[in-house]
Design a protein around this motif. Structure first.
Motif, PDB file in Angstrom:
ATOM      1  N   CYS A  20     -53.258 -61.692 -61.299  1.00 13.61           N
ATOM      2  CA  CYS A  20     -52.188 -62.839 -62.314  1.00 13.61           C
ATOM      3  C   CYS A  20     -50.604 -61.918 -61.665  1.00 13.61           C
ATOM      4  O   CYS A  20     -50.278 -61.003 -61.252  1.00 13.61           O
ATOM      5  N   ASN A  50     -51.875 -58.031 -63.763  1.00 16.05           N
ATOM      6  CA  ASN A  50     -53.419 -58.104 -64.713  1.00 16.05           C
ATOM      7  C   ASN A  50     -54.511 -58.796 -63.877  1.00 16.05           C
ATOM      8  O   ASN A  50     -53.830 -60.122 -62.556  1.00 16.05           O
ATOM      9  N   GLN A  51     -55.123 -58.355 -63.647  1.00 19.12           N
ATOM     10  CA  GLN A  51     -56.328 -58.846 -63.512  1.00 19.12           C
ATOM     11  C   GLN A  51     -57.558 -59.143 -64.037  1.00 19.12           C
ATOM     12  O   GLN A  51     -59.379 -58.951 -64.048  1.00 19.12           O
ATOM     13  N   TRP A 103     -59.107 -62.282 -66.595  1.00 22.39           N
ATOM     14  CA  TRP A 103     -58.910 -63.355 -67.192  1.00 22.39           C
ATOM     15  C   TRP A 103     -60.556 -63.730 -68.209  1.00 22.39           C
ATOM     16  O   TRP A 103     -61.191 -63.041 -67.934  1.00 22.39           O
ATOM     17  N   CYS A 112     -54.957 -65.674 -68.279  1.00 18.06           N
ATOM     18  CA  CYS A 112     -54.460 -64.205 -68.202  1.00 18.06           C
ATOM     19  C   CYS A 112     -54.602 -63.526 -69.186  1.00 18.06           C
ATOM     20  O   CYS A 112     -53.666 -64.125 -70.002  1.00 18.06           O
TER      21      CYS A 112
END
Length: 55
Positions: free
Chosen positions: A7, A11-12, A14, A23
């Motif tokens: 994102c 952040n990864q 989801w 996110c």
């Protein structure tokens, strides 16, 4: 893969919704109009497997 599934906030992680991914950090939502969520999940899993298999 990091560029495709990270994102804008960095952040990864989801949350998978019916036709969107969101996110978990900043709650930004991305529509999946051209890629069904199941296919998106499959692509992410494939990319992770390829990264883990790389030397």
């Amino acid at each position: 893969m990091e560029d495709l599934y990270t994102c804008t906030c960095g952040n990864q992680t989801w949350m998978i919704l019916e036709n969107q991914v969101q996110c978990t950090a900043c709650k930004t939502t991305f529509d999946c109009q051209h890629t069904p969520v199941k296919e998106f999940n499959h692509r992410v899993a494939q990319d992770v497997e390829e990264l883990e298999a790389a030397p």
